[in-house]
Design a protein around this motif. Sequence first.
Motif, mmCIF file in Angstrom:
data_model
loop_
_atom_site.group_PDB
_atom_site.id
_atom_site.type_symbol
_atom_site.label_atom_id
_atom_site.label_comp_id
_atom_site.label_asym_id
_atom_site.label_seq_id
_atom_site.Cartn_x
_atom_site.Cartn_y
_atom_site.Cartn_z
ATOM 1 N N VAL A 1 -59.440 -7.118 3.356
ATOM 2 C CA VAL A 1 -59.701 -5.695 3.545
ATOM 3 C C VAL A 1 -60.634 -5.493 4.734
ATOM 4 C CG1 VAL A 1 -60.692 -3.643 2.479
ATOM 5 C CG2 VAL A 1 -59.371 -5.244 1.105
ATOM 6 N N PHE A 2 -61.619 -6.372 4.866
ATOM 7 C CA PHE A 2 -62.595 -6.252 5.940
ATOM 8 C C PHE A 2 -62.433 -7.392 6.933
ATOM 9 C CE2 PHE A 2 -64.625 -4.291 2.223
ATOM 10 C CZ PHE A 2 -64.885 -3.027 2.739
ATOM 11 N N LYS B 1 -67.295 -10.091 10.448
ATOM 12 C CA LYS B 1 -68.192 -9.594 11.485
ATOM 13 C C LYS B 1 -68.956 -10.764 12.113
ATOM 14 C CE LYS B 1 -67.343 -5.297 10.443
ATOM 15 N NZ LYS B 1 -66.061 -4.889 10.886
ATOM 16 N N PRO C 1 -69.833 -15.646 2.998
ATOM 17 C CA PRO C 1 -69.786 -14.355 2.320
ATOM 18 C C PRO C 1 -70.953 -13.461 2.743
ATOM 19 C CG PRO C 1 -69.794 -16.167 0.736
ATOM 20 C CD PRO C 1 -70.008 -16.752 2.081
ATOM 21 N N PHE D 1 -71.965 -8.938 2.397
ATOM 22 C CA PHE D 1 -71.471 -7.671 1.867
ATOM 23 C C PHE D 1 -71.347 -6.650 2.980
ATOM 24 C CE2 PHE D 1 -71.925 -3.461 0.037
ATOM 25 C CZ PHE D 1 -70.949 -3.511 -0.936
ATOM 26 N N PRO D 2 -70.273 -5.948 3.092
ATOM 27 C CA PRO D 2 -68.983 -6.176 2.441
ATOM 28 C C PRO D 2 -68.153 -7.161 3.255
ATOM 29 C CG PRO D 2 -68.858 -4.144 3.686
ATOM 30 C CD PRO D 2 -70.256 -4.704 3.890
ATOM 31 N N GLY D 3 -67.362 -7.937 2.628
ATOM 32 C CA GLY D 3 -66.485 -8.879 3.333
ATOM 33 C C GLY D 3 -67.173 -10.186 3.665
ATOM 34 N N SER D 4 -67.093 -10.584 4.944
ATOM 35 C CA SER D 4 -67.693 -11.843 5.371
ATOM 36 C C SER D 4 -68.187 -11.737 6.810
ATOM 37 C CB SER D 4 -66.681 -12.981 5.240
ATOM 38 O OG SER D 4 -65.583 -12.767 6.105
ATOM 39 N N GLN D 5 -69.018 -12.703 7.180
ATOM 40 C CA GLN D 5 -69.507 -12.821 8.547
ATOM 41 C C GLN D 5 -69.126 -14.194 9.049
ATOM 42 O OE1 GLN D 5 -73.786 -11.940 8.266
ATOM 43 N NE2 GLN D 5 -73.384 -10.184 9.584
#
Length: 126
Positions: free
Chosen positions: A3-4, A7, A41, A43-47
């Motif tokens: 979904v994301f 980043k 992990p 929030f939200p998603g991952s880096q």
Amino acid sequence: MAVFTPKPLAKSCPLEDPAEDQKTARRVEQYRFSSRAIYFPAFPGSQYLSFASLTRALTRNTSLPLTGCCGKALPVTRLRLYYDGGEFYQDFTFEKLANANMVLDAIAAARPDLSVEREERPQSAV
């Protein structure tokens, strides 16, 4: 399907298509790594932290206290990655030294010019 989009943690060297690169990444404990970056992990998603942004990488054996300041401790390995000119760093915690070394091997293959320090001592509770 994610979904994301992941980043970048380091603003100096973002990947062109991190979502596609993350699909090729291998899982090691709670992280994923490819030939170009390590994903974790957030929030939200991952880096992610791209290997191109790194200035130094090292592993160290350490421990996590289980019962407060005194008593039992869980032996772990910390992978510390310095990025953006060494001004910042991100720590990754692994249960096994071999898993941290797998990521360090990928970094060394992608960046042979990078300063890499490996922990030589076997893991033990401190």
